[in-house]
Structures are given as structure tokens and as C-alpha cells.
Design an enzyme around this catalytic site. Structure first.
Site, PDB file in Angstrom:
ATOM      1  N   LYS A   1       2.803   3.642 -10.825  1.00  0.00           N
ATOM      2  CA  LYS A   1       2.066   2.975 -10.582  1.00  0.00           C
ATOM      3  C   LYS A   1       1.011   1.653 -11.778  1.00  0.00           C
ATOM      4  CE  LYS A   1       0.729   4.165  -6.208  1.00  0.00           C
ATOM      5  NZ  LYS A   1       0.773   3.646  -4.971  1.00  0.00           N
TER       6      LYS A   1
ATOM      7  N   ASN B   1       0.845  -1.452  -0.541  1.00  0.00           N
ATOM      8  CA  ASN B   1       0.393   0.157  -0.029  1.00  0.00           C
ATOM      9  C   ASN B   1       0.448   1.040   0.245  1.00  0.00           C
ATOM     10  OD1 ASN B   1      -2.506   1.757   0.802  1.00  0.00           O
ATOM     11  ND2 ASN B   1      -0.900   2.175   2.847  1.00  0.00           N
TER      12      ASN B   1
ATOM     13  N   TYR C   1       4.705   9.049 -11.108  1.00  0.00           N
ATOM     14  CA  TYR C   1       3.962   8.257  -9.959  1.00  0.00           C
ATOM     15  C   TYR C   1       2.747   7.902 -10.978  1.00  0.00           C
ATOM     16  CZ  TYR C   1      -0.382   7.786  -6.591  1.00  0.00           C
ATOM     17  OH  TYR C   1      -0.986   7.762  -6.409  1.00  0.00           O
TER      18      TYR C   1
END
Length: 273
Positions: A162, A93, A158
Site C-alpha cells: 500500500k 480498489n 500489505y
């Protein structure tokens, strides 16, 4: 009757579990009977999170680790090998984000983002898989993002990280499926966390709301609920998938709120027969 503690006797590792989404996931797994290893770089917050679970009658331990530091990650693996030889549930996470123009991203920022968002999950997944395969059961859930599915302004490092996490989910999933191990990903939308409020303003004033068909931010608990589903027996035949928890964002395409209330520039003409 459903078992209220389906993970009794199991060990779960949750990264970035001292706050936000990770904290809700940790509490959910603890309520379901798992012993939760809370991994976070914020030592006091991690200790507080673990203690809160213990005070509520659960089992939890805090591990203070900066996932951008591979030396620290290796130390974590050594600690886990001694205290918890088998991890039954892994929730990757933890993540870091910096919003800035693509041309301004420094190599150091790029490397740090990929280290936390991709490399650490890969190393942790490799670590837990032998035990999962030996026991014939395991659940791995990677918390990705809608930014890993669709491009977003200011999200070069980012979004790329991801997207890589989603691709990695499928790679691991197909190689371990026959051992009863599932690997899935969650792609949250705009979640009402301190990070999103810092980046985009308050939940009531956020410019992101206009892009979400549900016209609100997602709660951390709603993301945690999706993660808990993937760890359940109900999801035993689901692997290699990415589930958007996004209020319809990924499905919306060209979404214009109140479109049918906007006067047309040219009155519509009847179609000739």
C-alpha cells in the site's frame, strides 16, 4: 445547478467491485451516469453486483478476473479493448491482506500481495492512460490504506504494497497532469467490512476503536464518497495526493482516550513566578 449525472457517457472500471468499498463506489459512479465495469475474482458476486446496478436503472458489466494472475489480467485488457476502447475513470480498489508476523511471511504470500495490490494497478493504469490523454480527461483513484502511511503489526506485505501504491500514485500523476488526467489515492482507516471483522473482531468489540479518535469504524460508503470526490470536477486541480479517510488516525500521534480523566502519578505543582 449541479449536474446529478456528471459521468454520463463515461466508462468507469472498478476493481474489487463485487462487495465492500468497491461495490459502493460502483453504485455511486453508476448513479452519476457512468457505465461501470465491475472487476472481481468472485464471479457470482460480480454478476449480482452488475445486475443490481442494471435493475436500479444504471449500466454495468461484470468481468471475472483474478488480478494475481497476469495472464488473466492480459485477457481482461483484450476484452476491454474490444468493448470499451476508452476507460474514463479507473478505480484500483482490489486488495488482499494477510495478517501475520513479519518473519513468517512466505515469498509466495509476498508475491501474491504485491501482484494484486501494486502490479495489477500499474498495468491497468498503463492501459487506460493513452485513451485518457487523447481525450484530455481522466480520473484514476487508487485505494491504498493507512497501513501504507504508518506501519502496523502483522502488515509487512500489505503495508509495503500500500505504501508502494501511494508512491506510484505520485509517479503517474506528475507525468500525465498536463493532459487533464488526475491520479490520486485514498488511505482508508479501519473500515467496517467483512474482511476487517474477520481480522479484528466485530465493529463493537474491535480493539482498533481505541486507536481511532472518532471511536468508530469507517463505513464503506464514507470511503466511496471520497473516491467520488476525486472523480468530480471539483477535484480537477488536485492530483498526486493521498487523502486519509480515517477518523483522525493518521493525525493522532500518541492518542490516549480519557487522558485528562486519568489521575496523575504526581500532583501537578504550581510554576514559580
Amino acid at each position: 445547478m449541479n449536474n446529478p449525472r456528471p459521468h454520463s457517457g463515461r466508462v468507469a472500471l472498478v476493481t474489487g467491485a463485487a462487495s465492500g468499498i468497491g461495490l459502493d463506489i460502483a453504485h455511486g459512479l453508476a448513479r452519476q451516469g457512468a457505465t461501470v465495469c465491475i472487476v472481481d475474482r468472485n464471479g457470482p458476486a460480480a454478476q449480482e453486483a452488475a445486475q443490481a446496478i442494471v435493475d436500479a436503472g444504471g449500466q454495468a458489466q461484470a468481468f471475472v478476473v483474478d488480478l494475481a494472475d497476469m495472464g488473466a489480467v492480459n485477457t481482461l485488457l483484450e476484452q476491454l479493448a474490444q468493448r470499451h476502447p476508452v476507460i474514463d475513470i479507473l478505480i484500483n480498489n482490489a486488495g488482499i491482506v494477510l495478517t501475520q508476523p513479519a518473519t513468517d511471511v512466505a515469498l509466495s504470500q509476498w508475491n501474491a500481495t504485491l501482484a494484486v495490490n501494486v502490479t495489477a494497478p500499474m498495468v491497468l493504469t498503463q492501459h487506460v492512460l493513452p485513451g485518457m490523454k487523447a481525450r484530455g480527461w481522466g480520473r484514476i483513484v487508487n485505494v491504498s490504506s493507512i497501513s501504507g502511511v504508518r506501519a502496523g503489526t502483522g502488515r509487512l506485505a500489505y503495508g509495503t504494497s500500500k505504501a508502494a501504491l501511494i508512491a506510484m500514485t505520485g509517479q503517474f500523476a506528475i507525468e500525465v497532469a498536463e493532459w487533464g488526467v488526475t491520479v490520486n489515492a485514498i488511505a482508508p482507516g479501519f473500515v467496517d467490512t467483512p474482511m476487517i471483522r474477520t481480522l479484528h473482531g466485530s465493529s463493537k468489540q474491535s480493539t482498533l476503536l481505541a486507536a481511532c479518535p472518532m471511536n468508530r469504524l469507517c463505513s464503506a460508503q464514507e470511503v466511496a464518497n471520497a473516491v467520488l470526490f476525486f472523480t468530480s470536477e471539483d477535484a480537477a486541480f488536485i492530483t498526486g495526493q493521498t487523502l486519509g479517510v480515517d477518523g483522525g488516525f493518521l493525525a493522532s500521534g500518541l492518542f490516549i482516550r480519557n487522558l485528562f480523566e486519568i489521575p496523575a502519578a504526581t500532583p501537578a505543582q504550581g510554576l514559580a513566578a
